[in-house]
Design a protein around this motif. Structure first.
Motif, PDB file in Angstrom:
ATOM      1  N   LYS A 111       0.828  -4.693  -8.597  1.00  0.00           N
ATOM      2  CA  LYS A 111      -0.416  -5.153  -7.978  1.00  0.00           C
ATOM      3  C   LYS A 111      -0.653  -6.645  -8.224  1.00  0.00           C
ATOM      4  O   LYS A 111      -1.340  -7.302  -7.464  1.00  0.00           O
ATOM      5  CB  LYS A 111      -1.583  -4.321  -8.471  1.00  0.00           C
ATOM      6  CG  LYS A 111      -1.404  -2.852  -8.087  1.00  0.00           C
ATOM      7  CD  LYS A 111      -2.658  -2.084  -7.973  1.00  0.00           C
ATOM      8  CE  LYS A 111      -2.490  -0.762  -7.255  1.00  0.00           C
ATOM      9  NZ  LYS A 111      -1.463   0.150  -7.824  1.00  0.00           N
ATOM     10  N   THR A 143      -5.341  -1.329 -10.828  1.00  0.00           N
ATOM     11  CA  THR A 143      -6.026  -2.282  -9.960  1.00  0.00           C
ATOM     12  C   THR A 143      -7.022  -3.141 -10.729  1.00  0.00           C
ATOM     13  O   THR A 143      -7.105  -4.349 -10.520  1.00  0.00           O
ATOM     14  CB  THR A 143      -6.773  -1.537  -8.839  1.00  0.00           C
ATOM     15  OG1 THR A 143      -5.816  -0.789  -8.113  1.00  0.00           O
ATOM     16  CG2 THR A 143      -7.467  -2.492  -7.906  1.00  0.00           C
ATOM     17  N   ASN A 219     -10.107  -3.893  -3.128  1.00  0.00           N
ATOM     18  CA  ASN A 219      -9.405  -2.598  -3.220  1.00  0.00           C
ATOM     19  C   ASN A 219      -8.190  -2.578  -2.304  1.00  0.00           C
ATOM     20  O   ASN A 219      -7.923  -3.540  -1.588  1.00  0.00           O
ATOM     21  CB  ASN A 219     -10.358  -1.428  -2.960  1.00  0.00           C
ATOM     22  CG  ASN A 219     -11.177  -1.637  -1.707  1.00  0.00           C
ATOM     23  OD1 ASN A 219     -10.939  -2.573  -0.959  1.00  0.00           O
ATOM     24  ND2 ASN A 219     -12.142  -0.788  -1.480  1.00  0.00           N
ATOM     25  N   SER A 220      -7.468  -1.475  -2.339  1.00  0.00           N
ATOM     26  CA  SER A 220      -6.124  -1.512  -1.745  1.00  0.00           C
ATOM     27  C   SER A 220      -6.156  -1.629  -0.229  1.00  0.00           C
ATOM     28  O   SER A 220      -5.134  -1.862   0.392  1.00  0.00           O
ATOM     29  CB  SER A 220      -5.322  -0.294  -2.184  1.00  0.00           C
ATOM     30  OG  SER A 220      -5.650   0.823  -1.386  1.00  0.00           O
ATOM     31  N   ARG A 225      -4.095  -8.186   0.509  1.00  0.00           N
ATOM     32  CA  ARG A 225      -3.161  -7.540  -0.418  1.00  0.00           C
ATOM     33  C   ARG A 225      -1.950  -7.001   0.326  1.00  0.00           C
ATOM     34  O   ARG A 225      -0.814  -7.154  -0.116  1.00  0.00           O
ATOM     35  CB  ARG A 225      -3.869  -6.420  -1.188  1.00  0.00           C
ATOM     36  CG  ARG A 225      -4.786  -6.960  -2.258  1.00  0.00           C
ATOM     37  CD  ARG A 225      -5.437  -5.873  -3.067  1.00  0.00           C
ATOM     38  NE  ARG A 225      -4.478  -5.002  -3.743  1.00  0.00           N
ATOM     39  CZ  ARG A 225      -4.822  -3.925  -4.441  1.00  0.00           C
ATOM     40  NH1 ARG A 225      -6.091  -3.594  -4.554  1.00  0.00           N
ATOM     41  NH2 ARG A 225      -3.911  -3.184  -5.017  1.00  0.00           N
ATOM     42  N   GLY A 258      -0.542   1.553   0.554  1.00  0.00           N
ATOM     43  CA  GLY A 258      -0.654   0.123   0.804  1.00  0.00           C
ATOM     44  C   GLY A 258       0.710  -0.550   0.724  1.00  0.00           C
ATOM     45  O   GLY A 258       1.081  -1.352   1.581  1.00  0.00           O
ATOM     46  N   ASN A 259       1.468  -0.182  -0.305  1.00  0.00           N
ATOM     47  CA  ASN A 259       2.764  -0.795  -0.515  1.00  0.00           C
ATOM     48  C   ASN A 259       3.721  -0.439   0.622  1.00  0.00           C
ATOM     49  O   ASN A 259       4.314  -1.317   1.261  1.00  0.00           O
ATOM     50  CB  ASN A 259       3.300  -0.323  -1.876  1.00  0.00           C
ATOM     51  CG  ASN A 259       4.420  -1.187  -2.394  1.00  0.00           C
ATOM     52  OD1 ASN A 259       4.931  -2.056  -1.689  1.00  0.00           O
ATOM     53  ND2 ASN A 259       4.826  -0.943  -3.631  1.00  0.00           N
TER      54      ASN A 259
END
Ligand code: PLP
Length: 465
Positions: A111, A143, A219-220, A225, A258-259
């Motif tokens: 992160k 996070t 946040n994600s 991000r 997310g990744n």
């Protein structure tokens, strides 16, 4: 580049507009209006260093900043003083695959790769707009500390971070609570992670309070991000695929999607990624989806608490972005699919549509994690953490000698030492600077799970600054 909402109810916006926000105003997620192709420029990046690759990708998505400004932020983020890994993001060959090390930043989890950039972008944007912001977040582990580390010393940002009291690993708790900074407030909520999340939602729904205190999110689902994460998929191909003259497969330990969504964006941009392998732990709603075409979210009380806690999810908050693409970016379809999504009303996608995405999946259990950590150590002398082990285990099903497999290392074992000890009988080594972190004085206030109590802490920190 302009940005739109997956639910179609937002006027198209600039990067600066979406950077400081979480959800789009219509409840959807922010996405770029199209994916720029980099097929033509990929060849010129072979041999470039990480900051150069990051610069080349980010500038395609960021309007309103000059190349010089982007380059200076990127160079300040992706440097040895911030990321200790060789070349910022090291890629090592281990046995029949490659391991890409994303966890050498200040908090030892991937992160940091995005959050460190975000902190600097926030600074730039808030200075330009002469604004301040209060980042309100809820965390169950990685996070929170990544966000706090990224915001230390940023005079225009206050951070109020909620965490469930007494449930993080002692190391994770110490990482957050030992931070002693005037702009950072840790609140340990007497409740579970969902209670923290509910308070964040309640405060965000209070429009007047939100405006008065400039509440923002990291946040994600924050687009910045995701964008920062696209870079290392390009990097993976440059390091591994370009030399082999081949596509690559990438395995991603997955929670909120997310990744792996960032990998999907890279693939849409023309990076030669054949398969993205979505690795789940016991909380495998996504594995079910990729195997059956049915996305059945779970009730939060059905979440299994595992030794790879950052993958313990009931539903994947970034998933709507992917489905929006599968629906050919039809916002009406996306809105109707997600506004009523519940455990008993699943979303369904045709199997042939799924097969064309290149995404495949698998599940790893506690026994698999333990066995994998043990065997990777015995066979290769390399300790990996529990999340990385879930990925490693699932990747094994998909190894193909013609296409190199890159596994993502999403955290270092030192963060999850109890599980590492169970698997190997060894204590995970700690990087310099983390010795005795649990014994440092902690700065945290235990509060009841009441939104008004959080509101008064936000008022207090902003009055004091
Ligand atoms: C956050 C996290 C994940 C899950 O990433 P998503 O982007 O939520 O899918 C996996 N491993 C570790 C160590 C994490 O911190």
């Amino acid at each position: 580049m302009r940005y739109v909402s997956t639910r179609g109810g937002m006027d198209d916006a600039s990067f600066a507009d979406v950077l400081l926000e979480g959800l789009a105003p219509d409840g959807g997620l922010v996405v770029p209006e199209s994916y720029p192709s980099i097929e033509g420029t990929l060849g010129s990046l072979v041999g470039a260093d990480y900051p150069e690759v990051a610069f080349s990708i980010l500038r395609l998505f960021i309007d309103g900043m000059s190349d010089t400004e982007i380059r200076s932020i990127v160079n300040d983020t992706y440097r040895p003083g911030v990321f200790t890994g060789d070349g910022v993001v090291p890629v090592e060959e281990i046995g029949d695959r490659w391991l890409m090390g994303l966890s050498t930043g200040p908090t030892l989890a991937f992160k940091d790769v995005a959050m460190q950039l975000l902190g600097r972008l926030f600074d730039f944007e808030l200075n330009r707009q002469d604004r301040r912001i209060t980042v309100l977040g809820a965390t169950s582990g990685d996070t929170g500390s990544a966000a706090e580390q990224a915001m230390i010393g940023r005079s225009r940002v206050s951070v109020v971070m909620l965490s469930p009291h007494g449930t993080m690993s002692p190391f994770q708790a110490a990482q957050m609570y030992s931070i002693d900074e005037p702009n950072i407030v840790n609140l340990a909520v007497e409740g579970v992670f969902d209670d923290c999340q509910d308070i964040v939602k309640a405060i965000n729904a209070d429009a007047e309070f939100k405006t008065t205190h400039n509440i923002g999110a990291v946040n994600s689902i924050n687009w910045g991000r995701v964008l920062a994460q696209v870079v290392y998929y390009v990097w993976a191909w440059l390091r591994v695929g370009s030399a082999a003259g081949s596509e690559i497969d990438v395995t991603v330990p997955t929670g909120n999607f997310g990744n792996v969504f960032a990998g999907w964006v890279a693939r849409q941009m023309g990076v030669p990624i054949r398969r993205l392998v979505v690795a789940c732990n016991e909380n495998n709603v996504l594995d079910e989806f990729f195997k059956t075409g049915r996305y059945v979210i779970r009730a939060t009380e059905d979440v299994v608490h595992t030794s790879s806690p950052s993958m313990d999810i009931a539903k994947a908050s970034n998933f709507e972005r992917f489905i929006f693409d599968l629906f050919n970016r039809d916002a009406d379809l996306t809105r109707s699919a997600f506004s009523g999504l519940a455990p008993d009303t699943p979303l369904t996608i045709e199997r042939d549509v799924l097969a064309a995405t290149g995404l495949v999946s698998g599940t790893s259990t506690e026994a698999d994690r333990m066995a994998t950590i043990g065997s990777v150590y015995t066979d290769h002398g390399r300790l990996i953490d529990t999340h990385t082990a879930d990925g490693w285990h699932v990747a094994s099903e998909y190894i193909d000698r013609n296409v190199p497999m890159v596994c993502l290392e999403t955290a270092l074992p030192a963060k999850f030492s109890a599980a590492i000890e169970r698997a190997t009988g060894m204590v995970a080594p700690r990087p310099p600077g983390f010795a005795g972190i649990e014994d440092r004085p902690q700065h945290v206030t235990v509060i009841p799970a009441v939104a008004d109590v959080v509101r008064s802490h936000i008022e207090a920190i902003n009055a004091a600054r």
